[in-house]
Motif scaffolding. Structure first.
Motif, PDB file in Angstrom:
ATOM      1  N   THR A  10       0.824  -1.214   0.000  1.00 55.16           N
ATOM      2  CA  THR A  10       0.000   0.000   0.000  1.00 55.16           C
ATOM      3  C   THR A  10       0.854   1.258   0.000  1.00 55.16           C
ATOM      4  O   THR A  10       0.635   2.179  -0.789  1.00 55.16           O
ATOM      5  CB  THR A  10      -0.932   0.017   1.228  1.00 55.16           C
TER       6      THR A  10
ATOM      7  N   ASN B  91       4.479   7.698   5.218  1.00 51.48           N
ATOM      8  CA  ASN B  91       4.410   7.155   6.581  1.00 51.48           C
ATOM      9  C   ASN B  91       5.711   7.461   7.312  1.00 51.48           C
ATOM     10  O   ASN B  91       6.585   8.130   6.765  1.00 51.48           O
ATOM     11  CB  ASN B  91       4.131   5.651   6.555  1.00 51.48           C
TER      12      ASN B  91
ATOM     13  N   ASN C  52       1.202  -1.352   6.068  1.00 48.43           N
ATOM     14  CA  ASN C  52       0.094  -0.870   6.879  1.00 48.43           C
ATOM     15  C   ASN C  52      -0.171   0.623   6.702  1.00 48.43           C
ATOM     16  O   ASN C  52      -0.827   1.251   7.528  1.00 48.43           O
ATOM     17  CB  ASN C  52       0.361  -1.180   8.359  1.00 48.43           C
ATOM     18  N   THR C  53       0.333   1.174   5.622  1.00 45.20           N
ATOM     19  CA  THR C  53       0.036   2.567   5.281  1.00 45.20           C
ATOM     20  C   THR C  53      -1.385   2.659   4.723  1.00 45.20           C
ATOM     21  O   THR C  53      -1.810   1.807   3.942  1.00 45.20           O
ATOM     22  CB  THR C  53       1.046   3.090   4.250  1.00 45.20           C
ATOM     23  N   ARG C  54      -2.103   3.696   5.086  1.00 44.56           N
ATOM     24  CA  ARG C  54      -3.500   3.838   4.646  1.00 44.56           C
ATOM     25  C   ARG C  54      -3.559   4.177   3.152  1.00 44.56           C
ATOM     26  O   ARG C  54      -2.959   5.153   2.698  1.00 44.56           O
ATOM     27  CB  ARG C  54      -4.208   4.923   5.442  1.00 44.56           C
ATOM     28  N   LEU C  55      -4.319   3.372   2.428  1.00 43.07           N
ATOM     29  CA  LEU C  55      -4.504   3.613   1.000  1.00 43.07           C
ATOM     30  C   LEU C  55      -5.183   4.951   0.752  1.00 43.07           C
ATOM     31  O   LEU C  55      -4.904   5.630  -0.236  1.00 43.07           O
ATOM     32  CB  LEU C  55      -5.325   2.485   0.377  1.00 43.07           C
ATOM     33  N   ASN C  56      -6.069   5.355   1.661  1.00 43.74           N
ATOM     34  CA  ASN C  56      -6.769   6.629   1.512  1.00 43.74           C
ATOM     35  C   ASN C  56      -5.787   7.783   1.389  1.00 43.74           C
ATOM     36  O   ASN C  56      -5.926   8.653   0.523  1.00 43.74           O
ATOM     37  CB  ASN C  56      -7.691   6.851   2.718  1.00 43.74           C
ATOM     38  N   LEU C  57      -4.764   7.807   2.245  1.00 44.80           N
ATOM     39  CA  LEU C  57      -3.754   8.861   2.195  1.00 44.80           C
ATOM     40  C   LEU C  57      -2.961   8.789   0.898  1.00 44.80           C
ATOM     41  O   LEU C  57      -2.760   9.810   0.225  1.00 44.80           O
ATOM     42  CB  LEU C  57      -2.806   8.742   3.386  1.00 44.80           C
TER      43      LEU C  57
END
Length: 209
Positions: free
Chosen positions: A57, A154, A166-171
């Motif tokens: 991600t 991140n 584990n980084t947010r896809l949204n960001l």
């Protein structure tokens, strides 16, 4: 993925650093990008190399940008690296060789994700010099580009691969949209002032007057 945060977290120098959701972020990116590109006598093709993989991600920023740019008309720019056809550690050298065979003396602009300080997450950096994929994880990969666009997705410093997964896809998606929109806007305004074709037109006009 460039994991060298020191390249992008210099204190006291905010030039070329744009928060992805700040007002007119894409416009600011476009202005910064065009200001770094040659505007004199040049016909060098401008090539964006979007580095990363959709298998992570946090590392999907580059191919997301490439895919978004595929949906736009960004002539006179060329774009390589998408979700469907990513450029990553395994094929990077071969892709760079292919690009240089297709385009004579290109201006290459590398696009990649990176990790940095907590307060810098969400910052997009536009500047001179290459991106260095794999520099923070001891991978011997070639540097990419005369210019770079990087996004801090991140925090660095501990278990980087776990952090990337584990980084947010949204960001990442929002940052990719800002970058792609900025490049699109730059494509509308970037026209070298004195290309060979313009010189020829001016010469022909002088000969008929």
């Amino acid at each position: 993925m460039n994991l060298k945060p020191s390249l992008f977290d210099k204190r006291g120098d905010d030039k070329g650093r744009i928060l992805f959701d700040e007002k007119r972020a894409s416009h600011k990116l476009a202005v910064e990008l065009v200001s770094l590109m040659p505007d004199g006598l040049t016909r060098r093709p401008v090539v964006f190399v979007c580095i990363g993989t959709d298998r992570s991600t946090g590392d999907s920023l580059g191919p997301l940008v490439g895919t978004l740019l595929e949906e736009k008309t960004v002539s006179p720019f060329y774009v390589y690296g998408t979700l469907e056809d990513p450029i990553h550690a395994v094929n990077l050298e071969a892709k760079l060789k292919e690009i240089r065979e297709k385009h004579f003396n290109p201006i290459i602009i590398g696009i990649d994700a990176c990790l940095g300080r907590l307060k810098s997450v969400g910052i997009i950096q536009v500047g001179e010099g290459p991106v260095k994929p794999g520099a923070g994880v001891n991978k011997d990969l070639p540097p990419v580009g005369e210019l770079h666009i990087t996004g801090i997705v991140n925090v660095s410093g501990f278990m980087e691969f776990f952090v990337l997964q584990n980084t947010r896809l949204n960001l990442v998606l929002k940052m990719a949209k800002t970058i792609a929109n900025g490049i699109y806007e730059a494509s509308l305004t970037y026209h070298p002032k004195n290309s060979w074709s313009n010189l020829k037109v001016n010469w022909d006009r002088e000969q008929t007057t």
